[in-house]
Design a protein around this motif. Structure first.
Motif, PDB file in Angstrom:
ATOM      1  N   GLU A   6     -20.932 -35.924   2.762  1.00  0.00           N
ATOM      2  CA  GLU A   6     -21.521 -34.635   2.409  1.00  0.00           C
ATOM      3  C   GLU A   6     -20.474 -33.727   1.798  1.00  0.00           C
ATOM      4  O   GLU A   6     -19.266 -33.917   1.979  1.00  0.00           O
ATOM      5  N   ARG A   7     -20.976 -32.750   1.073  1.00  0.00           N
ATOM      6  CA  ARG A   7     -20.147 -31.663   0.554  1.00  0.00           C
ATOM      7  C   ARG A   7     -20.883 -30.370   0.867  1.00  0.00           C
ATOM      8  O   ARG A   7     -22.057 -30.214   0.537  1.00  0.00           O
ATOM      9  N   ARG A   8     -20.192 -29.466   1.524  1.00  0.00           N
ATOM     10  CA  ARG A   8     -20.763 -28.153   1.833  1.00  0.00           C
ATOM     11  C   ARG A   8     -20.438 -27.210   0.690  1.00  0.00           C
ATOM     12  O   ARG A   8     -19.413 -27.340   0.043  1.00  0.00           O
ATOM     13  N   THR A  54     -28.409 -25.444  -4.476  1.00  0.00           N
ATOM     14  CA  THR A  54     -28.043 -24.043  -4.325  1.00  0.00           C
ATOM     15  C   THR A  54     -29.204 -23.128  -4.703  1.00  0.00           C
ATOM     16  O   THR A  54     -29.420 -22.100  -4.053  1.00  0.00           O
ATOM     17  N   GLY A 107     -30.241 -28.899   3.539  1.00  0.00           N
ATOM     18  CA  GLY A 107     -29.438 -29.583   2.535  1.00  0.00           C
ATOM     19  C   GLY A 107     -30.278 -30.366   1.562  1.00  0.00           C
ATOM     20  O   GLY A 107     -31.490 -30.513   1.735  1.00  0.00           O
ATOM     21  N   ASP A 145     -27.143 -25.409   1.813  1.00  0.00           N
ATOM     22  CA  ASP A 145     -25.708 -25.196   1.938  1.00  0.00           C
ATOM     23  C   ASP A 145     -24.892 -26.479   1.844  1.00  0.00           C
ATOM     24  O   ASP A 145     -23.693 -26.471   2.027  1.00  0.00           O
ATOM     25  N   ARG A 146     -25.582 -27.588   1.558  1.00  0.00           N
ATOM     26  CA  ARG A 146     -24.841 -28.852   1.461  1.00  0.00           C
ATOM     27  C   ARG A 146     -25.623 -29.875   0.658  1.00  0.00           C
ATOM     28  O   ARG A 146     -26.839 -29.818   0.532  1.00  0.00           O
ATOM     29  N   TRP A 184     -25.830 -34.112   0.613  1.00  0.00           N
ATOM     30  CA  TRP A 184     -25.410 -35.242   1.429  1.00  0.00           C
ATOM     31  C   TRP A 184     -26.127 -36.508   0.992  1.00  0.00           C
ATOM     32  O   TRP A 184     -27.125 -36.471   0.272  1.00  0.00           O
ATOM     33  N   GLU A 203     -26.569 -30.545  -7.206  1.00  0.00           N
ATOM     34  CA  GLU A 203     -25.959 -29.411  -6.515  1.00  0.00           C
ATOM     35  C   GLU A 203     -26.604 -28.108  -6.979  1.00  0.00           C
ATOM     36  O   GLU A 203     -26.866 -27.213  -6.164  1.00  0.00           O
TER      37      GLU A 203
END
Length: 168
Positions: free
Chosen positions: A158-160, A94, A66, A99-100, A102, A90
């Motif tokens: 967090e955001r996945r 990516t 992450g 994948d996240r 945080w 983000e």
């Protein structure tokens, strides 16, 4: 609202970054999840306004699948810099195959909790007493935080990200 652009920090940003980190954290060091970071040693993204003026910065690190946002601050709240920086982070995540995204904030930081949750991050853990432990490393951390809320705990948000489509 002024148009905000985000780019990787360069040598010409050192003074602005130092001033922002002094204002926000009392210098270049932050202690989070029992780790002391020197913000000068980590990659940073900077936000600039339509006139080219420094509008904020996000310091991050890639680890454990992450992207951790170690520091995020705008020169003026509400100018769009925080949202633009988070979106750019983000994209960095990516591109790196993470994948996240945080981060950690403190129990008193209601403004940050509102900001992050409105942008899709969720509270996934609470570390009770983490700020109390951090004071042993950085004694300048205050006992009272925003709105005179006693400052004791860290909250991890967090955001996945969705898995990339096959063949992309």
């Amino acid at each position: 609202m002024t148009s905000i652009q985000v780019r990787p920090a360069g040598p010409g940003d050192h003074a602005d970054l130092a001033a922002l980190h002094e204002r926000e954290w009392g210098g270049p060091h932050v202690v989070v999840h029992d780790t002391r970071y020197d913000l000068r040693e980590l990659p940073a993204l900077v936000a600039v306004d339509g006139a080219g003026g420094f509008a904020g910065a996000l310091v991050h690190r890639l680890a454990d699948g992450g992207l951790e946002v170690v520091s995020l601050a705008a020169t003026t709240p509400g100018n769009g810099a925080g949202s633009a920086l988070l979106a750019a982070a983000e994209a960095v995540a990516t591109a790196a195959g993470a994948d996240r995204l945080w981060l950690v904030t403190t129990n008193d930081n209601l403004r940050a909790l509102r900001f992050y949750q409105r942008r899709g991050l969720r509270i996934v853990a609470v570390d009770a007493g983490a700020v109390d432990r951090a004071r042993t490393v950085k004694p300048t951390i205050p006992y009272l935080g925003e709105d005179d809320i006693p400052l004791h705990d860290e909250l991890r948000l967090e955001r996945r990200f969705p898995a990339p489509a096959a063949g992309s």
